[in-house]
Structure formats: structure tokens, C-alpha cells
Design a protein around this motif. Structure first.
Motif, PDB file in Angstrom:
ATOM      1  N   GLY A  97      18.263 -12.286   9.354  1.00 20.34           N
ATOM      2  CA  GLY A  97      17.004 -12.952   9.072  1.00 20.34           C
ATOM      3  C   GLY A  97      17.155 -14.266   8.330  1.00 20.34           C
ATOM      4  N   SER A  98      16.102 -15.076   8.398  1.00 16.89           N
ATOM      5  CA  SER A  98      15.965 -16.299   7.608  1.00 16.89           C
ATOM      6  C   SER A  98      14.475 -16.573   7.492  1.00 16.89           C
ATOM      7  N   ARG A  99      14.100 -17.473   6.613  1.00 23.36           N
ATOM      8  CA  ARG A  99      12.699 -17.797   6.421  1.00 23.36           C
ATOM      9  C   ARG A  99      12.501 -19.299   6.548  1.00 23.36           C
ATOM     10  N   THR A 100      11.536 -19.691   7.339  1.00 20.67           N
ATOM     11  CA  THR A 100      11.257 -21.114   7.525  1.00 20.67           C
ATOM     12  C   THR A 100       9.918 -21.467   6.902  1.00 20.67           C
ATOM     13  N   GLY A 101       9.783 -22.755   6.562  1.00 25.99           N
ATOM     14  CA  GLY A 101       8.522 -23.231   6.005  1.00 25.99           C
ATOM     15  C   GLY A 101       8.332 -24.693   6.332  1.00 25.99           C
ATOM     16  N   ILE A 158      15.217 -12.600   2.136  1.00 20.15           N
ATOM     17  CA  ILE A 158      15.837 -12.589   3.459  1.00 20.15           C
ATOM     18  C   ILE A 158      16.062 -11.138   3.863  1.00 20.15           C
ATOM     19  N   GLU A 215      14.460 -24.282   5.718  1.00 20.37           N
ATOM     20  CA  GLU A 215      14.831 -22.916   6.096  1.00 20.37           C
ATOM     21  C   GLU A 215      15.621 -22.280   4.963  1.00 20.37           C
ATOM     22  N   GLN A 250      17.209  -6.240   1.945  1.00 16.37           N
ATOM     23  CA  GLN A 250      16.703  -7.557   1.573  1.00 16.37           C
ATOM     24  C   GLN A 250      17.486  -8.136   0.400  1.00 16.37           C
ATOM     25  N   HIS A 259      12.448 -17.007  -1.547  1.00 11.63           N
ATOM     26  CA  HIS A 259      12.084 -16.161  -0.415  1.00 11.63           C
ATOM     27  C   HIS A 259      13.071 -14.998  -0.280  1.00 11.63           C
ATOM     28  N   ASP A 293      17.930 -19.227   3.498  1.00 15.74           N
ATOM     29  CA  ASP A 293      18.943 -18.347   4.088  1.00 15.74           C
ATOM     30  C   ASP A 293      19.882 -17.852   2.988  1.00 15.74           C
TER      31      ASP A 293
END
Length: 245
Positions: free
Chosen positions: A208-212, A232, A159, A52, A230, A161
Motif C-alpha cells: 500500500g501507499s497513500r496519495t494526496g 500505510i 505520495e 499497518q 498517514h 510510503d
């Protein structure tokens, strides 16, 4: 006599020859079968690595839209809103390469009058993505673009990243490789063997990536936007085959 007997009994002669040949094959095959039965063989295992890192990039997804009585007016209002958004983004340090425009849509807006449906206006809309490379400025960029064109800009989501996944994947591969080797060594020991050379390696990566999703009204007026960093997560699975000794 024996020659004559053989000459007059061809079926017996063929039977004798087949019997000798069969015995010969069995005798020849028995050492090979024994070697195959006692060969150590191979072992295949899967190793897993997970690493991570904190996101250092965010992509904003927006839509610029305008609704006016005529198609021309809708396009003109939309164009003015796009220019305002781009100017606001550039003022926050973004370049034109960081601003990605997509298809422009122009469609009629209908209103119902009893049983009749008629065109009451036109709406022009266009998705625009913005890459913010300095994540500490993402909140300022959001506020700036949302205030740039009144209600013409809608924030659809964002997003998180990484600018570069290579270092994270490198660590995940090393972890996956060591995990596979540890498993293989244990299984080799349990089977009464030791681990030999690597035969094959296949790996599979999951980047991976994180969306909101953030509501537009959060950024109306002079409100302050707060973005929480966040994590990743990148994952690697390594399928490795070894010789056994």
C-alpha cells in the motif's frame, strides 16, 4: 467331446474368456475403489493478513514550467527555474539522487485573433519528483521549492510510503498463515479428521501507499504547511493446502 465342441464353437469360447476377464477386473478394482472412497483427502483454505505502519517517506510530484515569447527564452527561463528548485531542495538535505527529472516538453502557445490562430509564445515544462526520506521535513521542503522560482513550480501531488515494506509484510504473512491454519483445523474437525502436513503454499501481496493532491496556492508566500502522518497498509493472502488424517 468337450475339445471338439470348443474347437467348433469359437464365438462361445471368446464370450467365456471375456466374461472371466471382466469379473477379474471388477474383483481387482473393488479394493482400490473402497480405499479411494475412505481416504481422508486434502483441504485448501485462504488466510488473510493485514498490517499497518506510519509512513516514513513522501514523494513530491511537481512540474516546472515557463512561458516566454520565443522557444529559446522559454527554455532559458525553464532551466533557471529547475536550477532554483534543485538548489532549494539540496539546501533542505536532499541529494541529486532524490531528485528525478523526467521528459522536457517544449510546445507553442496559440492565441486566437478572430478566425485566425497564431503562435503567441512557447511553453517549456518538465515533471520533477522529489523523494523526502525524513518525513518530518517534508513541509519545509514543500515551502522551499514552491518559493524557489516564483510561480514556475507547480505541486501536483504527493505520495506517502515506507522506506522498507519487508517488516510489515513479514508480520502480514505470519497473520495470514495463522488465519489459514485456524480455518483448516476447524474444517478438519468438522469433517471428522485432523490436520496433516502442508502440501502447497501460494501467497499474494498488496503493498500500500497513500496519495494526496494539494493545491499550489496553499504554499504561496510564507504560509505554513502541515502534513498529517498517514498509515500505510500492506496485505497478504495465503492459499494453503493440507493433508487430512
Amino acid at each position: 467331446m468337450s475339445v471338439t465342441s470348443l474347437h467348433h464353437s469359437p464365438s462361445l469360447a471368446r464370450f467365456t474368456s471375456l466374461a472371466v476377464l471382466t469379473v477379474g477386473l471388477l474383483v481387482g478394482m473393488s479394493p482400490l475403489a473402497t480405499a479411494a472412497d475412505t481416504a481422508p483427502g486434502t483441504i485448501s483454505v485462504s488466510g488473510h493478513g493485514t498490517q499497518q505502519a506510519t509512513a516514513d517517506k513522501v514523494t513530491l510530484s511537481t512540474t516546472v514550467h515557463a512561458e516566454e515569447p520565443t522557444a529559446r527564452e522559454a527554455l532559458e527561463a525553464h532551466g533557471a527555474a529547475v536550477k532554483a528548485l534543485i538548489s532549494a531542495a539540496k539546501a533542505q538535505g536532499l541529494t541529486l539522487q532524490d531528485i528525478i527529472t523526467e521528459d522536457l516538453w517544449l510546445q507553442p502557445v496559440y492565441s486566437n485573433d478572430g478566425d485566425d490562430s497564431r503562435i503567441s509564445g512557447y511553453e517549456a515544462s518538465q515533471p520533477i519528483s522529489l523523494n523526502v526520506w525524513n518525513i518530518t521535513k517534508a513541509a519545509q521542503v514543500i515551502e522551499a521549492i514552491m518559493e524557489s522560482a516564483d510561480n514556475a513550480v507547480r505541486l501536483d501531488g504527493l505520495e506517502f510510503d515506507l522506506k522498507n515494506h519487508a517488516p510489515l509484510l513479514k508480520r502480514a504473512r505470519a497473520e495470514a498463515f495463522q488465519d489459514a491454519r485456524t480455518k483448516a483445523e476447524q474444517y478438519a474437525e468438522l469433517s471428522g479428521h485432523t490436520l496433516g502436513d502442508i502440501l502447497t503454499v501460494n501467497d499474494y501481496t498488496e503493498i500500500g501507499s497513500r496519495t494526496g493532491n494539494l493545491p499550489t496556492e496553499t504554499y504561496a508566500g510564507k504560509s505554513t504547511v502541515t502534513l498529517t502522518p498517514h498509515k500505510i497498509t500492506d496485505k497478504v493472502t495465503a492459499d494453503i493446502s493440507y493433508k487430512l488424517k
